[in-house]
Design a protein around this motif. Structure first.
Motif, PDB file in Angstrom:
ATOM      1  N   SER A 333      77.409 -66.473 -38.981  1.00 26.18           N
ATOM      2  CA  SER A 333      76.723 -65.258 -39.445  1.00 26.18           C
ATOM      3  C   SER A 333      75.845 -65.562 -40.663  1.00 26.18           C
ATOM      4  O   SER A 333      74.699 -65.092 -40.743  1.00 26.18           O
ATOM      5  CB  SER A 333      77.766 -64.189 -39.785  1.00 26.18           C
ATOM      6  OG  SER A 333      77.145 -63.031 -40.290  1.00 26.18           O
ATOM      7  N   GLN A 334      76.397 -66.357 -41.582  1.00 29.43           N
ATOM      8  CA  GLN A 334      75.618 -66.720 -42.768  1.00 29.43           C
ATOM      9  C   GLN A 334      74.397 -67.550 -42.379  1.00 29.43           C
ATOM     10  O   GLN A 334      73.294 -67.318 -42.879  1.00 29.43           O
ATOM     11  CB  GLN A 334      76.508 -67.494 -43.739  1.00 29.43           C
ATOM     12  CG  GLN A 334      75.799 -67.884 -45.035  1.00 29.43           C
ATOM     13  CD  GLN A 334      76.714 -68.646 -45.978  1.00 29.43           C
ATOM     14  OE1 GLN A 334      77.872 -68.890 -45.655  1.00 29.43           O
ATOM     15  NE2 GLN A 334      76.194 -69.014 -47.137  1.00 29.43           N
ATOM     16  N   ARG A 335      74.627 -68.510 -41.457  1.00 27.25           N
ATOM     17  CA  ARG A 335      73.517 -69.355 -41.019  1.00 27.25           C
ATOM     18  C   ARG A 335      72.468 -68.545 -40.266  1.00 27.25           C
ATOM     19  O   ARG A 335      71.261 -68.745 -40.443  1.00 27.25           O
ATOM     20  CB  ARG A 335      74.056 -70.477 -40.122  1.00 27.25           C
ATOM     21  CG  ARG A 335      73.007 -71.462 -39.648  1.00 27.25           C
ATOM     22  CD  ARG A 335      72.303 -72.123 -40.803  1.00 27.25           C
ATOM     23  NE  ARG A 335      71.310 -73.088 -40.344  1.00 27.25           N
ATOM     24  CZ  ARG A 335      70.357 -73.597 -41.101  1.00 27.25           C
ATOM     25  NH1 ARG A 335      70.268 -73.218 -42.374  1.00 27.25           N
ATOM     26  NH2 ARG A 335      69.493 -74.459 -40.609  1.00 27.25           N
ATOM     27  N   THR A 336      72.959 -67.594 -39.438  1.00 29.70           N
ATOM     28  CA  THR A 336      72.037 -66.726 -38.695  1.00 29.70           C
ATOM     29  C   THR A 336      71.193 -65.895 -39.652  1.00 29.70           C
ATOM     30  O   THR A 336      69.979 -65.723 -39.470  1.00 29.70           O
ATOM     31  CB  THR A 336      72.825 -65.812 -37.743  1.00 29.70           C
ATOM     32  OG1 THR A 336      73.599 -66.612 -36.851  1.00 29.70           O
ATOM     33  CG2 THR A 336      71.885 -64.924 -36.944  1.00 29.70           C
ATOM     34  N   MET A 337      71.865 -65.377 -40.684  1.00 26.23           N
ATOM     35  CA  MET A 337      71.135 -64.582 -41.679  1.00 26.23           C
ATOM     36  C   MET A 337      70.087 -65.432 -42.385  1.00 26.23           C
ATOM     37  O   MET A 337      68.951 -64.987 -42.629  1.00 26.23           O
ATOM     38  CB  MET A 337      72.130 -63.988 -42.681  1.00 26.23           C
ATOM     39  CG  MET A 337      71.502 -63.010 -43.667  1.00 26.23           C
ATOM     40  SD  MET A 337      72.730 -62.323 -44.798  1.00 26.23           S
ATOM     41  CE  MET A 337      73.777 -61.455 -43.622  1.00 26.23           C
ATOM     42  N   GLU A 338      70.507 -66.676 -42.690  1.00 25.85           N
ATOM     43  CA  GLU A 338      69.551 -67.574 -43.343  1.00 25.85           C
ATOM     44  C   GLU A 338      68.358 -67.865 -42.438  1.00 25.85           C
ATOM     45  O   GLU A 338      67.203 -67.876 -42.878  1.00 25.85           O
ATOM     46  CB  GLU A 338      70.247 -68.878 -43.727  1.00 25.85           C
ATOM     47  CG  GLU A 338      71.287 -68.711 -44.838  1.00 25.85           C
ATOM     48  CD  GLU A 338      72.043 -70.001 -45.102  1.00 25.85           C
ATOM     49  OE1 GLU A 338      71.818 -70.967 -44.346  1.00 25.85           O
ATOM     50  OE2 GLU A 338      72.851 -70.039 -46.049  1.00 25.85           O
ATOM     51  N   ASN A 341      66.202 -64.782 -42.179  1.00 26.27           N
ATOM     52  CA  ASN A 341      65.369 -64.669 -43.388  1.00 26.27           C
ATOM     53  C   ASN A 341      64.239 -65.688 -43.370  1.00 26.27           C
ATOM     54  O   ASN A 341      63.100 -65.387 -43.743  1.00 26.27           O
ATOM     55  CB  ASN A 341      66.226 -64.860 -44.635  1.00 26.27           C
ATOM     56  CG  ASN A 341      67.225 -63.730 -44.833  1.00 26.27           C
ATOM     57  OD1 ASN A 341      67.000 -62.614 -44.361  1.00 26.27           O
ATOM     58  ND2 ASN A 341      68.318 -64.010 -45.520  1.00 26.27           N
ATOM     59  N   SER A 342      64.607 -66.914 -42.901  1.00 22.98           N
ATOM     60  CA  SER A 342      63.577 -67.960 -42.828  1.00 22.98           C
ATOM     61  C   SER A 342      62.502 -67.587 -41.812  1.00 22.98           C
ATOM     62  O   SER A 342      61.291 -67.754 -42.070  1.00 22.98           O
ATOM     63  CB  SER A 342      64.228 -69.286 -42.458  1.00 22.98           C
ATOM     64  OG  SER A 342      63.255 -70.293 -42.293  1.00 22.98           O
ATOM     65  N   ASN A 343      62.941 -67.061 -40.643  1.00 24.44           N
ATOM     66  CA  ASN A 343      61.972 -66.652 -39.621  1.00 24.44           C
ATOM     67  C   ASN A 343      61.110 -65.498 -40.120  1.00 24.44           C
ATOM     68  O   ASN A 343      59.907 -65.437 -39.824  1.00 24.44           O
ATOM     69  CB  ASN A 343      62.700 -66.232 -38.336  1.00 24.44           C
ATOM     70  CG  ASN A 343      63.323 -67.418 -37.610  1.00 24.44           C
ATOM     71  OD1 ASN A 343      62.876 -68.550 -37.806  1.00 24.44           O
ATOM     72  ND2 ASN A 343      64.317 -67.171 -36.788  1.00 24.44           N
ATOM     73  N   LYS A 344      61.776 -64.588 -40.848  1.00 23.74           N
ATOM     74  CA  LYS A 344      61.011 -63.466 -41.404  1.00 23.74           C
ATOM     75  C   LYS A 344      59.942 -63.965 -42.370  1.00 23.74           C
ATOM     76  O   LYS A 344      58.791 -63.506 -42.340  1.00 23.74           O
ATOM     77  CB  LYS A 344      61.975 -62.510 -42.127  1.00 23.74           C
ATOM     78  CG  LYS A 344      61.334 -61.216 -42.579  1.00 23.74           C
ATOM     79  CD  LYS A 344      60.921 -60.368 -41.397  1.00 23.74           C
ATOM     80  CE  LYS A 344      60.364 -59.031 -41.854  1.00 23.74           C
ATOM     81  NZ  LYS A 344      59.869 -58.209 -40.722  1.00 23.74           N
ATOM     82  N   GLU A 345      60.342 -64.928 -43.194  1.00 19.51           N
ATOM     83  CA  GLU A 345      59.370 -65.502 -44.132  1.00 19.51           C
ATOM     84  C   GLU A 345      58.227 -66.191 -43.379  1.00 19.51           C
ATOM     85  O   GLU A 345      57.053 -66.063 -43.747  1.00 19.51           O
ATOM     86  CB  GLU A 345      60.071 -66.487 -45.051  1.00 19.51           C
ATOM     87  CG  GLU A 345      61.042 -65.833 -46.027  1.00 19.51           C
ATOM     88  CD  GLU A 345      61.787 -66.859 -46.865  1.00 19.51           C
ATOM     89  OE1 GLU A 345      61.529 -68.066 -46.676  1.00 19.51           O
ATOM     90  OE2 GLU A 345      62.610 -66.455 -47.711  1.00 19.51           O
TER      91      GLU A 345
END
Length: 549
Positions: A333-338, A341-345
Motif C-alpha cells: 500500500s505504501q509503495r502503491t501510494m508512492e 504520487n510519482s505517476n501523478k507528478e
C-alpha cells in the motif's frame, strides 16, 4: 464486535477443540467398546462355568451314592481313598460326608466305634442356636455323620445328627421323596473362619436292598466363597457377582462386594436365573469400576493434548501469516501510494510539457505571422499560412491532451470540432457537420491523423468551392468497426466542384499530399477518394490497431 481476523481465530479454535474432543471421545469410546466386549465375554464364560461345575457336583454325589449303595462295609480309609480325588480336583468342596441311618439301640455302639477310630469325646449330637454341639434328643432314628473328608478339619462334625437340624428337615424330606440330588438353602458354615460366610449342601438319599428304607445320606458341603473364587478367578477380576437363592433372598448366597457396600440390584448388567436341582438361584453380574465407568485412558488425554497443540500451532501459523500479510500489504500500500504520487507528478509534468509545447507552437505561429506581414510574395505568404495551419493542428493535439484529465489520449470528436473552428477562418460561409462516436486516440496516432485532416480540410476550403456561398457544405463522418481489428474510418465530403480530371495524389506537385501520403504510411493508414462534379469524398482508414486506444 469481532473483526474478520478474530472470527477466523475463533473458527480455528472451535474446529480444533471439536476435533480434539472427538479424538478424546473416540479413544475412550473404543476402550468402552473393548470393555463391553470383555465384560460380556466374562459373563458368558461365567455362565458356562456355573453349568459345568454344578454338573460336576452332581457327578460327585451320584458317585458317592452308588459307592455306599453297593458297599455294606466301608472304612474311613476306603472312604478317604474314594473321595480324595474329588476333594483335591474339584473347587469349593469343603467336605464330603456320609451319614448312615442309626437306630436308637445302635446309638451306643456307633459312638464307641467312632471313639476308637476318631476321638473319645465323640457323641451323637446336634447343633444349637449358636452353632454349638449339644446332646441329641431321644428318637427312633438318627443320621449322624460317620465319615467326613478331610478329617483333619472336620473332626468336630463327626457324630452330628443331620436329621436333628430343623433347618435341613425340608431338604432331607425332599431328598427322601424325590430320590434325586437335592440342594439345601444357604447355610452359615461352622467351619468358616469368617462371619456371614455362606455355602450350601448337596445331598442324596441312599437306599439299600429295601427300596423303602433309607440307608443313609451322602452329602457335599460347598463353601460358596471358595467355590466361586476358584472357578471364576479370572472373571472376578472383571465382574462383581451376587448370587441369591430365590427362597432365601434376604441373605446372598455369595457376593463379591464388601459387606459395607450397598448393592444396587437394578444396576446389574445382566441377571441369570439358574435352576439348580430343586432350587433356583438368581445371579447378578456387575462390571467392576474400571470397566463400568468412563475409562479416561491415557491415550485419549494424549490425543486431546495433541489436538490442542496442533490447534495452537495452526493458530500461531495463521497469526504469523496474517502478520506477514498485513506487513506485506502495508508495504505494498505504501509503495502503491508512492507510485501513484510519482505517476501523478509525472502526469502533471507531462501535462505541463504538453502545455509548454502548445505554447511554443503558438509562439512559433506568431513569429511566422510577424514574418508573413513583411512579405509581399503571395506564394511565400501561402506557404507560411500552410505551415501555420500544420503547426496549429499539432498544437491543438497537445492542447487537448493537457486539458483532458486523462493525459494519454485525445478525444477525436472534440479534436475535429476544434479543428473545424480554426480552419473555418479560411471560408467562414461554409457549413459543416461532424458525426463521430466516442473514440480516444493516443498521441502517436492523434498527431498524424490531425495533420492529415488539417491538410484535407485546408485543401477543401481553398480549392473545392469556386465562390463563397452559404450553400457550401463540408461533412465529416467517423465510424469504428466493432470487430477485433476495430478499424477507424474517417470520411470527409464536400459539395464543391470536384477534383480535376486525371488527378493523382501521388504525382501532384503540391507538398500537402506528399505530407498526407507520408503520414498514412506512418500510421499504416489508407487514403481513398471519389470525386465528380457534385463534390469530393476522401476516405481515411486506419488499420494499425496498435496505435489505437
Amino acid at each position: 464486535m469481532f473483526g474478520k481476523e478474530s472470527f477466523k481465530y475463533l473458527i480455528i479454535i472451535f474446529l480444533g477443540g471439536l476435533a480434539s474432543c472427538f479424538l478424546f471421545y473416540s479413544a475412550n469410546q473404543r476402550r468402552i467398546t473393548q470393555n463391553n466386549f470383555i465384560v460380556n465375554n466374562a459373563i458368558a464364560r461365567a455362565n458356562l462355568k456355573f453349568n459345568k461345575e454344578l454338573g460336576k457336583a452332581n457327578i460327585v454325589i451320584e458317585s458317592m451314592a452308588f459307592f455306599f449303595k453297593n458297599n455294606d462295609s466301608v472304612s474311613l480309609k476306603h472312604f478317604e481313598e474314594f473321595t480324595n480325588p474329588f476333594i483335591i480336583g474339584l473347587p469349593g468342596i469343603k467336605a464330603l460326608e456320609w451319614a448312615p441311618r442309626i437306630k436308637y439301640d445302635q446309638k451306643l455302639r456307633f459312638e464307641k466305634t467312632q471313639q476308637k477310630v476318631m476321638d473319645s469325646t465323640i457323641r451323637i449330637s446336634k447343633l444349637d442356636s449358636v452353632l454349638g454341639l449339644v446332646e441329641v434328643d431321644r428318637k427312633e432314628f438318627y443320621f449322624p455323620i460317620e465319615f467326613a473328608n478331610p478329617v483333619s478339619h472336620l473332626r468336630n462334625v463327626v457324630g452330628v445328627d443331620l436329621s436333628s437340624d430343623s433347618r435341613n428337615a425340608f431338604t432331607f424330606a425332599l431328598a427322601n421323596r424325590t430320590r434325586n440330588i437335592v440342594f439345601s438353602q444357604p447355610i452359615n458354615l461352622i467351619t468358616a473362619e469368617k462371619n456371614n460366610h455362606y455355602g450350601f449342601l448337596v445331598l442324596k438319599a441312599v437306599y439299600g436292598n429295601n427300596e423303602n428304607e433309607v440307608k443313609g445320606y451322602v452329602l457335599g458341603v460347598y463353601d460358596m466363597t471358595d467355590y466361586i473364587g476358584k472357578i471364576l478367578d479370572t472373571e472376578l477380576k472383571i465382574l462383581d457377582i451376587v448370587i441369591v437363592d430365590q427362597d432365601e433372598n434376604k441373605t446372598p448366597l455369595f457376593t463379591s462386594f464388601d459387606q459395607s457396600q450397598k448393592i444396587d440390584i437394578p444396576a446389574a448388567l445382566r441377571q441369570k436365573a439358574l435352576k439348580v436341582a430343586n432350587r433356583k438361584w438368581h445371579i447378578q453380574y456387575f462390571a467392576k469400576e474400571g470397566y463400568a465407568t468412563f475409562p479416561h485412558t491415557r491415550e485419549s488425554y494424549f490425543l486431546l493434548l495433541f489436538g490442542f497443540m496442533i490447534t495452537s500451532m495452526l493458530g500461531f501459523i495463521v497469526y504469523k501469516n496474517d502478520s506477514y500479510q498485513n506487513t506485506l500489504e502495508a508495504r505494498v500500500s505504501q509503495r502503491t501510494m508512492e507510485l501513484e504520487n510519482s505517476n501523478k507528478e509525472k502526469e502533471n509534468l507531462l501535462q505541463e510539457i504538453h502545455h509548454r509545447v502548445k505554447n511554443n507552437l503558438q509562439m512559433t505561429s506568431s513569429l511566422i505571422n510577424i514574418q508573413k506581414r513583411k512579405l509581399t510574395n503571395k506564394e511565400a505568404i501561402t506557404a507560411l499560412e500552410d505551415s501555420q495551419s500544420r503547426i496549429m493542428a499539432i498544437a491543438l493535439t497537445h492542447q487537448k491532451i493537457y486539458q483532458d484529465e486523462n493525459s494519454k489520449t485525445v478525444d477525436l470528436k472534440d479534436y475535429l470540432t476544434d479543428l473545424m473552428v480554426y480552419q473555418r477562418k479560411l471560408l467562414p460561409t461554409v457549413k459543416y457537420s461532424i458525426i463521430c462516436p466516442e473514440i480516444s486516440l493516443n498521441l502517436d496516432v492523434a498527431v498524424p491523423i490531425g495533420l492529415i485532416l488539417s491538410e484535407l480540410v485546408t485543401n477543401t476550403l481553398k480549392h473545392a468551392f469556386e465562390i463563397s456561398s452559404e450553400d457550401n457544405q463540408l461533412h465529416i463522418v467517423v465510424t469504428q468497426e466493432t470487430k477485433k481489428e476495430g478499424i477507424i474510418t474517417i470520411v470527409l465530403t464536400d459539395n464543391g466542384k470536384g477534383l480535376p480530371k486525371n488527378f493523382d495524389p501521388a504525382k501532384t506537385d503540391g507538398i500537402g499530399f506528399k505530407i498526407i501520403n507520408s503520414l498514412c504510411k506512418q500510421i499504416s493508414g489508407e487514403l481513398n477518394y471519389t470525386s465528380n462534379g457534385q463534390g469530393t469524398s476522401f476516405i481515411l482508414s486506419v488499420k494499425n490497431l496498435k496505435n489505437i486506444i
